[in-house]
Design a protein around this motif. Structure first.
Motif, PDB file in Angstrom:
ATOM      1  N   VAL A 203      -5.054  25.942  -6.267  1.00  0.00           N
ATOM      2  CA  VAL A 203      -5.086  25.166  -5.026  1.00  0.00           C
ATOM      3  C   VAL A 203      -6.376  25.486  -4.299  1.00  0.00           C
ATOM      4  O   VAL A 203      -6.759  26.646  -4.172  1.00  0.00           O
ATOM      5  N   PRO A 204      -7.118  24.492  -3.832  1.00  0.00           N
ATOM      6  CA  PRO A 204      -8.394  24.752  -3.185  1.00  0.00           C
ATOM      7  C   PRO A 204      -8.232  25.550  -1.904  1.00  0.00           C
ATOM      8  O   PRO A 204      -7.199  25.487  -1.238  1.00  0.00           O
ATOM      9  N   ALA A 205      -9.291  26.334  -1.561  1.00  0.00           N
ATOM     10  CA  ALA A 205      -9.240  27.143  -0.349  1.00  0.00           C
ATOM     11  C   ALA A 205      -9.152  26.261   0.889  1.00  0.00           C
ATOM     12  O   ALA A 205      -8.457  26.585   1.848  1.00  0.00           O
ATOM     13  N   GLU A 206      -9.876  25.137   0.886  1.00  0.00           N
ATOM     14  CA  GLU A 206      -9.786  24.184   1.975  1.00  0.00           C
ATOM     15  C   GLU A 206      -8.654  23.193   1.696  1.00  0.00           C
ATOM     16  O   GLU A 206      -8.259  23.018   0.545  1.00  0.00           O
ATOM     17  N   PRO A 207      -8.123  22.523   2.741  1.00  0.00           N
ATOM     18  CA  PRO A 207      -7.061  21.539   2.514  1.00  0.00           C
ATOM     19  C   PRO A 207      -7.495  20.424   1.563  1.00  0.00           C
ATOM     20  O   PRO A 207      -6.663  19.853   0.864  1.00  0.00           O
ATOM     21  N   GLN A 208      -8.798  20.104   1.553  1.00  0.00           N
ATOM     22  CA  GLN A 208      -9.280  19.052   0.662  1.00  0.00           C
ATOM     23  C   GLN A 208     -10.707  19.371   0.215  1.00  0.00           C
ATOM     24  O   GLN A 208     -11.525  19.828   1.009  1.00  0.00           O
ATOM     25  N   GLN A 209     -10.977  19.150  -1.076  1.00  0.00           N
ATOM     26  CA  GLN A 209     -12.315  19.328  -1.625  1.00  0.00           C
ATOM     27  C   GLN A 209     -12.704  18.059  -2.365  1.00  0.00           C
ATOM     28  O   GLN A 209     -11.905  17.523  -3.139  1.00  0.00           O
ATOM     29  N   VAL A 210     -13.923  17.586  -2.146  1.00  0.00           N
ATOM     30  CA  VAL A 210     -14.410  16.372  -2.787  1.00  0.00           C
ATOM     31  C   VAL A 210     -15.673  16.698  -3.576  1.00  0.00           C
ATOM     32  O   VAL A 210     -16.606  17.301  -3.038  1.00  0.00           O
ATOM     33  N   SER A 211     -15.688  16.314  -4.841  1.00  0.00           N
ATOM     34  CA  SER A 211     -16.876  16.445  -5.686  1.00  0.00           C
ATOM     35  C   SER A 211     -17.287  15.054  -6.139  1.00  0.00           C
ATOM     36  O   SER A 211     -16.460  14.286  -6.640  1.00  0.00           O
ATOM     37  N   THR A 212     -18.567  14.750  -5.974  1.00  0.00           N
ATOM     38  CA  THR A 212     -19.085  13.438  -6.334  1.00  0.00           C
ATOM     39  C   THR A 212     -20.120  13.574  -7.449  1.00  0.00           C
ATOM     40  O   THR A 212     -20.961  14.480  -7.407  1.00  0.00           O
TER      41      THR A 212
END
Length: 213
Positions: free
Chosen positions: A14-23
């Motif tokens: 589970v990511p450390a932040e609530p949401q992670q975005v990779s582009t």
């Protein structure tokens, strides 16, 4: 080099932040043709991963190929819990749906249905746990592909004018491609040859160096 993520159990971190975005930018013979986005979100202790690909190929301002791909993966501590994929390949549409049942993952699309004992990894590449596998679930065909994934060693790649220390992995077998990950298990780039002989590259946009080796 053993990646930290690859050494973990079949579930996804589970990511450390609530949401992670990779582009990622997509190139065909070094010409940009589209984008690929991976969004990881923690929801009620599960990891929800949305993967979106958009490709447009044009010549002299005339579009002659379009590809749209939308997938949602749900992971928990036991691994892949569910998978939903929608594809529009230049007007030819398809769907794939799957879920974990009794220790196996079961899926079906318009042509195929299958089942395989856990763990199961789809061909979306963001999860470095796939590097330990000998079969992967091809989300475009609905078939299991047998692969041999080899660690080709450390090297430096240039992405967004940044020199990134990475490990190169080579797929052979029913999938043939090269993929690059940093020491933390983050997927940074991929290259393969398309059916028409063109070279396709995926390159992470805005990635910063993570070298924990």
């Amino acid at each position: 080099v053993i990646l930290a993520v690859a050494a973990q159990p079949a579930g996804a971190t589970v990511p450390a932040e609530p949401q992670q975005v990779s582009t990622y930018e997509i190139f065909r013979n070094e010409r940009r043709i589209g984008s690929h986005t991976v969004t990881r979100t923690e929801i009620d202790g599960q990891l929800v991963v949305d993967v979106v690909t958009r490709i447009r190929v044009s010549l002299l301002g005339i579009e002659f190929y379009r590809f749209e791909y939308d997938a949602r993966e749900v992971w928990d501590a036991a691994g892949l819990l569910s998978l939903s994929v929608q594809v529009d390949d230049d007007g030819e549409r398809s769907r794939l749906e799957g879920e974990r049942q009794d220790g196996a993952f079961r899926w079906a699309n318009e042509r195929e249905q299958g089942s395989h004992p856990m763990p199961v990894y789809p061909t979306n590449h963001w999860n470095a746990g796939v590097l330990e596998q000998e079969v992967v679930l091809n989300t475009l065909t609905g078939k299991l592909n047998r692969v041999a994934i080899t660690d080709d060693g450390r090297e430096v790649v240039v992405i967004d004018d940044n020199q990134l220390p990475v490990t190169r992995y080579r797929y052979e077998g029913q999938l043939r491609l090269v993929s690059w990950y940093d020491a933390s298990g983050r997927w940074l780039a991929m290259r393969f040859t398309a059916d028409d002989g063109s070279v396709i590259d995926y390159r992470c946009k805005g990635c910063r160096v993570r070298d924990d080796s």
